[in-house]
Write a protein that holds these residues in place. Sequence first.
Motif, PDB file in Angstrom:
ATOM      1  N   MET A   1       0.790  -1.141  -0.019  1.00  0.00           N
ATOM      2  CA  MET A   1      -0.111   0.157   0.038  1.00  0.00           C
ATOM      3  C   MET A   1       0.866   1.086   0.077  1.00  0.00           C
ATOM      4  O   MET A   1       0.723   2.100  -0.674  1.00  0.00           O
ATOM      5  CB  MET A   1      -1.062   0.015   1.179  1.00  0.00           C
TER       6      MET A   1
ATOM      7  N   LEU B   1       3.254  11.928  -9.774  1.00  0.00           N
ATOM      8  CA  LEU B   1       2.535  13.267  -9.669  1.00  0.00           C
ATOM      9  C   LEU B   1       3.597  14.423  -9.460  1.00  0.00           C
ATOM     10  O   LEU B   1       3.454  15.294 -10.174  1.00  0.00           O
ATOM     11  CB  LEU B   1       1.463  13.201  -8.524  1.00  0.00           C
TER      12      LEU B   1
ATOM     13  N   PHE C   1       4.991  19.374 -16.354  1.00  0.00           N
ATOM     14  CA  PHE C   1       3.935  19.644 -17.108  1.00  0.00           C
ATOM     15  C   PHE C   1       3.432  21.037 -16.803  1.00  0.00           C
ATOM     16  O   PHE C   1       2.045  21.351 -16.797  1.00  0.00           O
ATOM     17  CB  PHE C   1       2.668  18.577 -17.162  1.00  0.00           C
TER      18      PHE C   1
ATOM     19  N   VAL D   1       2.236  24.667 -16.497  1.00  0.00           N
ATOM     20  CA  VAL D   1       1.552  25.801 -17.503  1.00  0.00           C
ATOM     21  C   VAL D   1       1.281  27.074 -16.992  1.00  0.00           C
ATOM     22  O   VAL D   1       1.124  27.072 -15.805  1.00  0.00           O
ATOM     23  CB  VAL D   1       0.629  25.256 -18.146  1.00  0.00           C
TER      24      VAL D   1
ATOM     25  N   ALA E   1      -7.109   1.263  -1.952  1.00  0.00           N
ATOM     26  CA  ALA E   1      -6.232   1.281  -2.883  1.00  0.00           C
ATOM     27  C   ALA E   1      -6.658   2.044  -4.148  1.00  0.00           C
ATOM     28  O   ALA E   1      -6.506   2.704  -4.721  1.00  0.00           O
ATOM     29  CB  ALA E   1      -5.938  -0.157  -3.584  1.00  0.00           C
TER      30      ALA E   1
ATOM     31  N   VAL F   1      -6.924   5.693  -3.998  1.00  0.00           N
ATOM     32  CA  VAL F   1      -5.970   6.506  -4.104  1.00  0.00           C
ATOM     33  C   VAL F   1      -5.316   6.364  -5.872  1.00  0.00           C
ATOM     34  O   VAL F   1      -4.981   7.396  -6.371  1.00  0.00           O
ATOM     35  CB  VAL F   1      -4.497   5.516  -3.555  1.00  0.00           C
TER      36      VAL F   1
ATOM     37  N   ALA G   1      -5.013   9.628  -8.295  1.00  0.00           N
ATOM     38  CA  ALA G   1      -3.759   9.887  -9.008  1.00  0.00           C
ATOM     39  C   ALA G   1      -3.924  10.029 -10.256  1.00  0.00           C
ATOM     40  O   ALA G   1      -3.359  10.723 -11.076  1.00  0.00           O
ATOM     41  CB  ALA G   1      -2.662   8.629  -8.553  1.00  0.00           C
TER      42      ALA G   1
ATOM     43  N   GLN H   1      -5.428  13.321 -11.388  1.00  0.00           N
ATOM     44  CA  GLN H   1      -4.371  14.430 -11.315  1.00  0.00           C
ATOM     45  C   GLN H   1      -3.534  14.356 -12.654  1.00  0.00           C
ATOM     46  O   GLN H   1      -3.000  15.138 -13.241  1.00  0.00           O
ATOM     47  CB  GLN H   1      -3.726  14.311 -10.092  1.00  0.00           C
ATOM     48  N   LEU H   2      -3.121  13.085 -12.727  1.00  0.00           N
ATOM     49  CA  LEU H   2      -2.020  12.905 -13.782  1.00  0.00           C
ATOM     50  C   LEU H   2      -2.559  13.435 -15.350  1.00  0.00           C
ATOM     51  O   LEU H   2      -1.982  13.917 -15.909  1.00  0.00           O
ATOM     52  CB  LEU H   2      -1.751  11.320 -13.924  1.00  0.00           C
TER      53      LEU H   2
ATOM     54  N   LEU I   1      -2.672  16.948 -15.640  1.00  0.00           N
ATOM     55  CA  LEU I   1      -1.424  17.730 -15.932  1.00  0.00           C
ATOM     56  C   LEU I   1      -1.022  17.347 -17.411  1.00  0.00           C
ATOM     57  O   LEU I   1      -0.735  18.351 -17.962  1.00  0.00           O
ATOM     58  CB  LEU I   1      -0.500  17.428 -14.689  1.00  0.00           C
ATOM     59  N   VAL I   2      -1.115  16.090 -17.810  1.00  0.00           N
ATOM     60  CA  VAL I   2      -0.996  15.857 -19.215  1.00  0.00           C
ATOM     61  C   VAL I   2      -1.842  16.444 -20.044  1.00  0.00           C
ATOM     62  O   VAL I   2      -1.253  17.105 -21.103  1.00  0.00           O
ATOM     63  CB  VAL I   2      -0.857  14.220 -19.308  1.00  0.00           C
TER      64      VAL I   2
ATOM     65  N   HIS J   1      -3.340  19.428 -19.599  1.00  0.00           N
ATOM     66  CA  HIS J   1      -2.972  20.923 -19.572  1.00  0.00           C
ATOM     67  C   HIS J   1      -1.670  20.984 -20.404  1.00  0.00           C
ATOM     68  O   HIS J   1      -1.833  22.142 -21.198  1.00  0.00           O
ATOM     69  CB  HIS J   1      -2.711  21.157 -18.183  1.00  0.00           C
ATOM     70  N   LYS J   2      -0.855  19.968 -20.569  1.00  0.00           N
ATOM     71  CA  LYS J   2       0.461  20.583 -21.107  1.00  0.00           C
ATOM     72  C   LYS J   2       0.299  19.982 -22.667  1.00  0.00           C
ATOM     73  O   LYS J   2       0.601  20.946 -23.476  1.00  0.00           O
ATOM     74  CB  LYS J   2       1.652  19.603 -20.683  1.00  0.00           C
TER      75      LYS J   2
END
Lengths: 528, 175, 193, 347
Positions: free
Chosen positions: B1, B12, B19, B21, C75, C78, C82, C85-86, C89-90, C92-93
């Motif tokens: 975990m 992250l 990334f 911006v 699990a 989480v 993630a 969020q990922l 971000l990706v 956005h870029k």
Amino acid sequence: MSLPHLFRFPGGIQPDAHKKESSEQPIRPVPLPARLAVPLVQSSQGSARTIVTVGDKVLKGQCIGEAEGNAGTAIHAPTSGRVTEIGRYPMAHPSGLDTLAIVIEPDGEERWIAREPLDMASASHEELILRVQASGIVGMGGAAFPSHIKANSKIDTLIINGAECEPWISCDDRLMRERSADIVTGARILRRLTGARRVLIGIEDNKPEAITAMKLVVQAAADDGGEISVITVPTRYPTGGQKQLIRVLTGFEIASNQRSSSFGVQCFNVGTAHAVCRALVHGEAMVSRVVTVTGNVEHPGNYEVLLGTAVADLIELCVAKPGTERTLMGGPLMGFTLPRLDAPITKSSNCIIAASNTLFPPAPPEQPCIRCGSCAQSCPTGLLPFELYWSSRAKNYDGAVHYNISECIECGCCAYVCPAHIPLVDYFRFAKSEIRARNQEKRAADQARARFEARSARLERDKAEKAARLTAKAAETRAALAANKDAATDANDAALIAAAVARTQAQSQAQPPASGQNGGATPPEPSI
Amino acid sequence: MIGITLALGIALGYAAIHFKVEGNPLAAQIDALLPQTQCAQCGYPGCKPYAEAVASGAAEINLCTPGGDEGAHKLAELLGREFKPHGGPVVEKVKVVALIDEQTCIGCTLCIQACPVDAIVGAAKQMHTVIAPICTGCELCLPPCPVDCISLIAEPRTPQNWRWKYPVTGLKVVA
Amino acid sequence: MSYLFIVLGAVLVNNVVFVRILGLCPFMGVSKKHETALGMGMATTFVLTVASGTSYLIDHYLLVPFDLVYLRTLAFIVVIAAIVQLTELVIHKTSPLLQQVLGIYLPLITTNCAVLGIPLLSAGLGYGLLESLLFGFGSALGFTFALILFAGIREHLEGADVPVPFRGVPIAMMTAGFMSLAFMGFAGLDRFH
Amino acid sequence: MAAQPRRNRVSDPDMSSPHIRKPVSVQREMFTVLLALVPGITAYVWQIGAGILVNLVLASLTALAAEALVLKLRARPVAITVTDGSALVTAWLVVLALPSIVPWWLTVLAVLVAIVGAKHLYGGIGQNPFNPAMAAYCAMIVAYPALMSQWPAIGNTDFTTQWHLILGGERAIDGLTGATALDAMRTGLRGHTDVTSILSSSAFGFVGGRGWEWIALGHLLGGLFLLATRTISWRQPLSFIIGLGLTASVFWLIAPERFPSPLFHLASGGAMLAAFFILTDPVTSSTTPRGKLIFAVGVGIIAWFVRTFGAYPEGIAFGVLLMNLCVPLIDRSTQPATFGQRKEKRP
């Protein structure tokens, strides 16, 4: 002559015609009123500039207002007399607002200014167009669009609109019956100006006498090789709408943002064709028009009315019967209730209706819309009025724009058929004027933003330049100091002194000396 | 975990750096909704500064007097914030423009410096005049004038700016 | 055929909003305009499909072999957080266009319980990788469908003369109730294939 | 200056054009619909019994009272809306959709759901997104599945018995209640009996349920009357019949022993009532020409699937509600082109 193929426009309604009330009497003259107030704005595109002053003697047909700019049209004295006033008078508009008008007191002689007919054979195109403009000719069907602009385009098909689809109105009908020769002559002149291959005169089939009269003239003069044809179109409101008639006769569908000339078509009202003939062949400027006075009056009929005659005078002449509640200008489907009866007859006023509650019952109370879709079926522009209503009522202007409210021609078909008696056109007019106001505000805001940003940038630049100047000066001073005092003094001291000098200079430059004795403030620098 | 969490955290963190911006287009969007009178009644020196303040969360959305409640509604919708009625006195929305009484004007240029949109022209000791179509009616030229020669006049009503009323109906009006 | 039924069943018969009553927060929150509804739907579809697949992998290759199934919920939370969020971000870029369409909705998805619920359900149903993906995709499609329909009705209701105490959320709830009622008509349809 | 001009009234109710109106009203349209329901109701009384009349009266009174009360509470004009006939249409449709022997309180409840819940909470007539009658039917069948599937037994038109049942009497007596043709067909098919042998039972007539065919015929007549008076559009009835008929035909041709014929589907249950009276509700149906077609085809297809595979005996109501949901979407994507933008052939 083979039967032409006619096209259909979507929607439309067939209300009771009520033409007979006024169409059975010949066109009659109106006695000279006590005064005539001629508004300076008589065209939809521009206004006229006064060229007379109070006290001037004018003759009938004399130009009293020059065309302003390319799109302006001239105005003329409707009779001979004296200019007594140039002031604000009510206009023939639902708002009842005032506008500048030239007031003429008739002398009763009706003396014409010297009339100068153009020699049609020798006159050039430009001369003819100029004369149309100088004679103050605008569309007489209601839009009042300057005719010289429309006539100055090259097209294939010229349409003369004699449909006159609105109930109660019969001025075009009467004009076609009595002055068909002039109309056809006017049409021929317009054909020459536009270079049109063919001329189509569209008349609704509920005016058989007008059709016969027009056909007679056209056939009698069929030797000019031109293809002029009188075409009978089915009676269906709003066939008389310019774009609807073009659709019926030629099949072209012209969207609201398109011009008919780009399809090679141009449309003139029969009244306009008549006026063109009077102006060019007879040298008479536009000083009067035929107006239908009907409804709840003792003497309904069509009258040759001098422009500037007050509506009240006409009503008085035709004697309103008891029970007359309001007076409409235009037809019952698109006309408006006149807020004031001292409004004048203008070049585009075709009909005055004295309305009583029996002839024109007030609308029953509005009920909620049940989305039955009758309005959509009757809409000649293929809109969904119930959706427009839904958005307009909730003041959701984005929604109204989404459903193409700008395409609405305010013909009134939707409100005519609405089983819930909703004043749909009222809602659309409200929404349209709000949208227009918002767009204007938006444009003003964009302009202000640009100007504010430009100003901010300029102030920034000025500041930067000033700072640069100061730095340069400081450096200069420091160099001079260093040269004068040699290396005797510490470099540190020199820098300190230089800085102090620079500070004083900066201060004196930033604050102009407070010179109270000079009186009045001295501006720091000229502004743009 | 913990392993999962760690791995994701690293991923992250890496992504956040990799990334990144720049730029905030929100201020421009807010600015587009403001009436651009540049009147500074919100406490900021113009519409754009106010827009930036709103975008960064420093200012409330209901400070714009010319925009009124309608403007606050639009901002609330754009930003997803709760609508707040405009705090100040509700002014009737009549467009006004400044007018300089040319007999009284002494040509001091103070109003020219005050005008946020450069709508006043003139030079020192020369009479000034307002370019009416550009004037936003912000009233910023009024206080600096030493001789009080500037007044605000309502825009005249013409058929072009005349508006149809909301239809009078038997039903209750939907707000 | 059975794959098709997984998708169809997830869209219509067991609609994530109307039948499973999951994801109500964004359903009520982001349904005022059809444009935003569409954006939210697309973002959710993307994330939910990816989350379903990833969750399956985590579950199948990590949790089950190590006997950690009791940690499943934790699990998955989480992992989903993630992923969201990922993705943000990706996007956005890499894609300003996609960012404009999906941008502001992505963070909201973290709190969409449907995104957690669907992987948990498919884990519970014992779906394989492809089935999990399809189930996630279908459910998200059902969510998008519900969101767009609901937004259409709510936009229309903006102009309605709804009684004052019922304006806004109350009438939206009523509407959601009627929609749920309508979707009950599909009950039993998935049993006959 | 001339004498002081006479001013028009300022607060003119007739603010702008048009100043003339066609003599039409919502009221007239609604009462035409009520009139068109009479043949179907007559056939109902003749074939099934007069019990339905009790429920009709009850429902009408409830609907009018509920509507008046809500309007009064909301300070909206009461008289003009209550008398427009729309509440009566809703009430009658609710009654025709429910079994005619449901207890009185169920009728009242259904009408209240329709009038208050589905109509007035959305602002009243013209503003409700869901068909009130169908919303009420769905709510009732989900809430009281047992009562909603007990239909009057064919051949027993005794009014006293039906009166007794409506008042809430003992229902568990065989011979008093029965299943509809659709129910019988469904149960039969799920018991793996083939279509022909199911149809040979006494519950079936020429094409649909015995007795029910006549009611369907009555509604068809009423519908044709509405078409003739141009009260309704042909689009919804026709495309619904095509939607339901075509789907049924395809499956019937594939496996006639497992799927009943399209004619059976059209003559059974509420198909005819729906085609002419429910789908044509202008408020909740799609409003664009193409939208109307899509809307009604959709209802037809969904109805067939729910009837054939679903958990509930009649699928039309669910089909209507589901398509009601899609109406904003359909309308938006089928907005007709405006004058000048149409793709009609140019000369």
